[in-house]
Write an enzyme that holds these catalytic residues in place. Structure first.
Site, PDB file in Angstrom:
ATOM      1  N   HIS A 162      34.819  47.472  58.828  1.00 34.79           N
ATOM      2  CA  HIS A 162      36.227  47.776  58.590  1.00 34.79           C
ATOM      3  C   HIS A 162      36.603  49.153  59.118  1.00 34.79           C
ATOM      4  CE1 HIS A 162      34.967  44.965  55.394  1.00 34.79           C
ATOM      5  NE2 HIS A 162      36.198  44.497  55.429  1.00 34.79           N
ATOM      6  N   HIS A 207      38.377  45.279  43.232  1.00 34.58           N
ATOM      7  CA  HIS A 207      37.441  44.595  44.125  1.00 34.58           C
ATOM      8  C   HIS A 207      36.603  43.584  43.345  1.00 34.58           C
ATOM      9  CE1 HIS A 207      35.381  44.031  47.894  1.00 34.58           C
ATOM     10  NE2 HIS A 207      34.213  44.248  47.336  1.00 34.58           N
ATOM     11  N   SER A 235      34.955  39.035  52.263  1.00 31.61           N
ATOM     12  CA  SER A 235      34.467  39.508  50.957  1.00 31.61           C
ATOM     13  C   SER A 235      34.211  38.336  50.014  1.00 31.61           C
ATOM     14  CB  SER A 235      35.492  40.446  50.315  1.00 31.61           C
ATOM     15  OG  SER A 235      35.609  41.631  51.045  1.00 31.61           O
ATOM     16  N   TYR A 241      38.577  51.150  57.597  1.00 30.74           N
ATOM     17  CA  TYR A 241      38.601  52.104  56.489  1.00 30.74           C
ATOM     18  C   TYR A 241      37.221  52.685  56.171  1.00 30.74           C
ATOM     19  CZ  TYR A 241      37.100  48.231  53.396  1.00 30.74           C
ATOM     20  OH  TYR A 241      36.418  47.185  52.811  1.00 30.74           O
ATOM     21  N   GLU A 242      36.162  52.057  56.681  1.00 31.80           N
ATOM     22  CA  GLU A 242      34.820  52.606  56.469  1.00 31.80           C
ATOM     23  C   GLU A 242      34.575  53.852  57.327  1.00 31.80           C
ATOM     24  OE1 GLU A 242      31.565  49.468  55.894  1.00 31.80           O
ATOM     25  OE2 GLU A 242      33.172  48.308  56.846  1.00 31.80           O
ATOM     26  N   MET A 279      42.702  43.832  54.663  1.00 27.21           N
ATOM     27  CA  MET A 279      42.246  45.018  55.371  1.00 27.21           C
ATOM     28  C   MET A 279      41.324  44.689  56.550  1.00 27.21           C
ATOM     29  SD  MET A 279      41.283  47.140  51.904  1.00 27.21           S
ATOM     30  CE  MET A 279      42.348  47.032  50.451  1.00 27.21           C
ATOM     31  N   SER A 280      41.459  43.497  57.098  1.00 28.51           N
ATOM     32  CA  SER A 280      40.538  43.096  58.169  1.00 28.51           C
ATOM     33  C   SER A 280      41.203  42.055  59.061  1.00 28.51           C
ATOM     34  CB  SER A 280      39.256  42.510  57.553  1.00 28.51           C
ATOM     35  OG  SER A 280      39.554  41.288  56.871  1.00 28.51           O
ATOM     36  N   ALA A 325      39.241  37.702  52.198  1.00 34.52           N
ATOM     37  CA  ALA A 325      39.874  37.713  50.882  1.00 34.52           C
ATOM     38  C   ALA A 325      41.156  38.516  51.021  1.00 34.52           C
ATOM     39  CB  ALA A 325      38.949  38.349  49.857  1.00 34.52           C
ATOM     40  N   HIS A 379      29.137  42.465  51.257  1.00 31.89           N
ATOM     41  CA  HIS A 379      28.930  42.312  52.703  1.00 31.89           C
ATOM     42  C   HIS A 379      27.475  42.659  53.009  1.00 31.89           C
ATOM     43  CE1 HIS A 379      33.240  41.943  54.032  1.00 31.89           C
ATOM     44  NE2 HIS A 379      33.395  42.422  52.806  1.00 31.89           N
ATOM     45  N   ASN A 439      43.982  37.684  44.599  1.00 29.21           N
ATOM     46  CA  ASN A 439      44.767  38.409  43.604  1.00 29.21           C
ATOM     47  C   ASN A 439      46.230  38.355  44.020  1.00 29.21           C
ATOM     48  OD1 ASN A 439      43.620  40.488  45.670  1.00 29.21           O
ATOM     49  ND2 ASN A 439      45.471  41.461  44.862  1.00 29.21           N
TER      50      ASN A 439
END
Length: 311
Positions: free
Chosen positions: A104, A286, A42, A106-107, A237-238, A134, A80, A261
């Site tokens: 991902h 995000h 990201s 989650y997609e 998340m990846s 990220a 992306h 973050n």
């Protein structure tokens, strides 16, 4: 009903995709045998900009949209782009394949689908994978804008049964039972750190453990505390499914997290307290991730270029 694509169908899709890509690379012999796959996380799609832009016969660039490759899914996340970029990096003109935008879980995609490009890269002859992401800082000493070279991971969904190697083993790629104690190549990690020093990059570089959580929500306060207890230094998340499949294919892996973050682990304000702090104090977004990635991207690009130039 199983969510898994039958093995023969999946293998056919992999070979069909690699053949399609190869046909677009063949007119450019210098790109036809890419050696390294770079996965841009990201806000880090600018890594593809370090490919030579002369766009002549000596330094061509080939871009292929995911939607033009059979079997590839489309990236749906802001930041992306959803394309492959082939080109050369560094004075040594190392031929690379960049994934500008990853897929991902989650997609709504399966792990077979999100890791599909890794298998295709193996078919193209690629032997090294550079993965960027990220991530949220869980280690109290990590600050936004700093980097973390990944030395190990916790595959939390995998421990619960959602594993990228679940299902029949693809014998032509790797073993049924894959050791992961050496998942993150030591020599590649060392090379990255050495190049950062040579370039006088002052951005702090840590080495730590990446905790893979499925997303798409950012972690709750209690989850941040739990991740910290389980040994995670950064959470995202990846990356881990891609790393596991790359190692299953016998590819060497280097992975880098940009801390964008700080994970909020303090307990939420108490309803019993007369003057609680604001509930949104420290909340992640995000937009914050993309902003931090943009600020650090130039350093990341410089070090990645210098590292790959030596491979």
């Amino acid at each position: 009903m199983s969510d898994l694509i039958p093995v023969e169908q999946y293998l056919h899709s992999i070979h069909n995709a690699s053949s399609t890509i190869q046909s677009k690379l063949d007119p450019h012999p210098i790109l036809s045998r890419p050696r390294i796959l770079i996965i841009c996380g990201s806000g880090l799609g600018g890594i593809a900009d370090i490919l030579s832009k002369d766009n002549d016969s000596d330094s061509p660039i080939v871009e292929i949209k995911y939607s033009d490759i059979p079997g590839f899914k489309t990236s749906t996340v802001p930041g992306h782009a959803g394309k492959l970029v082939f080109g050369l990096i560094g004075d040594n003109k190392v031929p690379v394949m960049c994934m500008v935008g990853r897929l991902h879980f989650y997609e709504g995609y399966t792990f077979q689908e999100t890791t599909f490009p890794i298998r295709v890269a193996k078919d193209l002859g690629i032997g090294v994978v550079v993965v960027t992401n990220a991530a949220g800082g869980v280690n109290d000493s990590y600050k936004p804008g700093e980097l973390m070279v990944i030395e190990d991971h916790v595959n939390f969904p995998g421990l619960a049964g959602w594993h990228p190697l679940r299902g029949p083993n693809l014998e032509e790629y790797g073993p049924r039972f894959l050791p992961l104690s050496d998942a993150y190549d030591h020599s590649l990690r060392k090379l990255f750190v050495e190049k950062a020093k040579e370039l006088n990059v002052i951005r702090k570089i840590h080495e730590g453990t990446y905790f893979f959580a499925a997303g798409p929500t950012f972690e709750s306060r209690a989850e941040v505390r739990a991740i910290r207890t389980l040994g995670g230094d950064a959470v995202g998340m990846s990356t881990v499914p891609e790393v596991i499949v790359a190692r299953h294919c016998g590819m060497r892996v280097f992975a880098l997290s940009l801390i964008t973050n700080a994970g909020v682990g303090a307990k939420p304000p108490s309803a019993l307290h007369p003057n609680p702090v604001a509930l949104d104090d420290g909340m992640a977004s995000h937009a914050e991730v993309l902003e931090a990635a943009d600020e650090a991207s130039k350093d990341v690009e410089k070090i990645i270029e210098a590292t790959i130039n030596q491979l």
